[in-house]
Design a protein around this motif. Structure first.
Motif, short mmCIF file in Angstrom:
data_model
loop_
_atom_site.label_atom_id
_atom_site.label_comp_id
_atom_site.label_asym_id
_atom_site.label_seq_id
_atom_site.Cartn_x
_atom_site.Cartn_y
_atom_site.Cartn_z
N VAL A 21 -34.86 -25.42 -4.65
CA VAL A 21 -33.98 -25.37 -3.49
C VAL A 21 -32.95 -24.28 -3.72
O VAL A 21 -32.56 -24.00 -4.85
CB VAL A 21 -33.26 -26.71 -3.20
CG1 VAL A 21 -34.25 -27.81 -2.90
CG2 VAL A 21 -32.34 -27.10 -4.35
N GLN A 24 -27.70 -22.79 -0.75
CA GLN A 24 -27.33 -23.21 0.60
C GLN A 24 -27.99 -24.54 0.95
O GLN A 24 -27.35 -25.42 1.52
CB GLN A 24 -27.73 -22.14 1.61
CG GLN A 24 -27.24 -22.43 3.02
CD GLN A 24 -27.49 -21.27 3.98
OE1 GLN A 24 -28.06 -20.25 3.59
NE2 GLN A 24 -27.06 -21.41 5.22
N GLN A 25 -29.27 -24.70 0.60
CA GLN A 25 -29.96 -25.96 0.85
C GLN A 25 -29.33 -27.09 0.05
O GLN A 25 -29.15 -28.20 0.54
CB GLN A 25 -31.44 -25.83 0.50
CG GLN A 25 -32.22 -24.93 1.45
CD GLN A 25 -33.62 -24.63 0.95
OE1 GLN A 25 -33.83 -24.49 -0.27
NE2 GLN A 25 -34.58 -24.52 1.85
#
Length: 343
Positions: A21, A24-25
């Protein structure tokens, strides 16, 4: 809730370290967990408190997220910056319980109960540390604010830095009707006309004050270093305050979204926007790793080779020395943009 929170943060953390990931995720995932917990605790405390003290006619409470929760840029170690707002029938300000409380006293005690629900240490630890210093008048102000008092404060008394913080305000637990009222108050404050030069001077003064208090020479202090996260945040917040009156579509709680909006609207050069986008992604990628794998300030000399390799991979560089060189170059570019935009 404590077990759920710890398990969720662990799962997100493993995905950060494995590179599956993005920062930002991960920031959004950490925020999703926090929001779910906040909403649940808000409901539980409301019901338990009403069982003791009853309710006030037409009462409403809302939890407003500020800071990294508001902007959905949380890390594994983020605390929660919160504001509690309330309203009720002013003609009937006493609660209807066996132990009746009056208006402001009711909601002040309710807020204390809410904070305790998050911060009381049990065998499973704490849920989150809570920071309410962004409420009106800071530590000197009441823990909870009535909506009309909050609106009046923001219109008449709040300083520029408080409106900068308000650009990230997001209602995360409330009835839909009360949410709409709060969002309208926030929008009214952020879209009022401002003097660009005076606002720029306030922002620059605040940045200098932070540099004096926190220092700005440590390249690995990604938040406070000259050209670091604070500079990017302040650029985005300044652009919103001075342009939202004419271009309300610039508004967003997300720093990178504001940068995109500003470039699209022509109030930020595309070349400067590219610098800020790249820097923001780099800083947040590295911050997620640092917050997961250590406490306090990051010191490369005291870090193991495995961590340095993970950092280099997160920064998309062949090795750690190349990452540090990239970081110094990026900070210099962000500082140049800050000087050009804010002064």
């Amino acid at each position: 809730l404590r077990l759920f929170g710890q398990e969720s943060l662990f799962l997100i953390g493993t995905r950060i370290l494995s590179g599956t990931v993005s920062a930002q995720q991960a920031g959004g995932a950490f925020a999703d967990v926090a929001e779910g917990i906040v909403h649940t605790v808000h409901g539980l405390v409301t019901d338990q408190f009403a069982g003791q003290y009853g309710k006030i006619r037409d009462q409403q409470t809302a939890i407003v997220a500020m800071g990294r929760l508001g902007s959905r840029e949380m890390t594994a170690s983020s605390d929660l910056d919160l504001i509690l707002l309330y309203d009720y029938d002013h003609e009937q300000p006493d609660s209807d319980g066996a132990r009746s409380l009056h208006g402001a006293q009711y909601f002040a005690r309710f807020t204390q109960r809410l904070i305790s629900a998050f911060t009381t240490r049990t065998n499973y630890g704490v849920l989150y540390e809570i920071d309410m210093r962004l409420r009106p008048s800071g530590r000197a102000g009441p823990l909870a604010s009535r909506l009309d008092s909050f609106a009046d404060y923001q219109e008449r008394e709040a300083w520029t830095w408080e409106h900068m913080a308000l650009t990230r305000a997001r209602v995360i637990s409330s009835s839909p009707e009360f949410r709409d009222k709060i969002e309208q108050v926030i929008r009214n404050v952020l879209t009022r006309p401002r003097d660009a030069a005076a606002t720029a001077a306030d922002v620059a003064d605040m940045r200098r004050a932070i540099a004096q208090e926190k220092g700005e020479d440590d390249v690995w202090d990604l938040k406070y270093a000259a050209g670091g996260i604070v500079d990017i945040d302040f650029i985005a917040q300044y652009l919103q305050l001075v342009h939202a009156a004419d271009k309300p579509e610039i508004l967003s709680v997300s720093t990178l979204a504001v940068i995109d909006n500003a470039a699209r609207l022509g109030v930020l050069a595309q070349s400067d926007a590219e610098v800020l986008r790249g820097a923001g992604r780099l800083y947040h990628d590295l911050t997620q790793i640092i917050r997961l794998c250590g406490t306090g300030k990051f010191n490369p000399a005291a870090s193991g080779e495995d961590l340095l390799r993970v950092m280099a991979r997160a920064g998309d560089t062949p090795d750690f020395s190349a990452l540090e060189a990239r970081l110094r170059e990026t900070q210099a570019e962000v500082r140049r943009v800050f000087a050009a935009v804010v002064g």
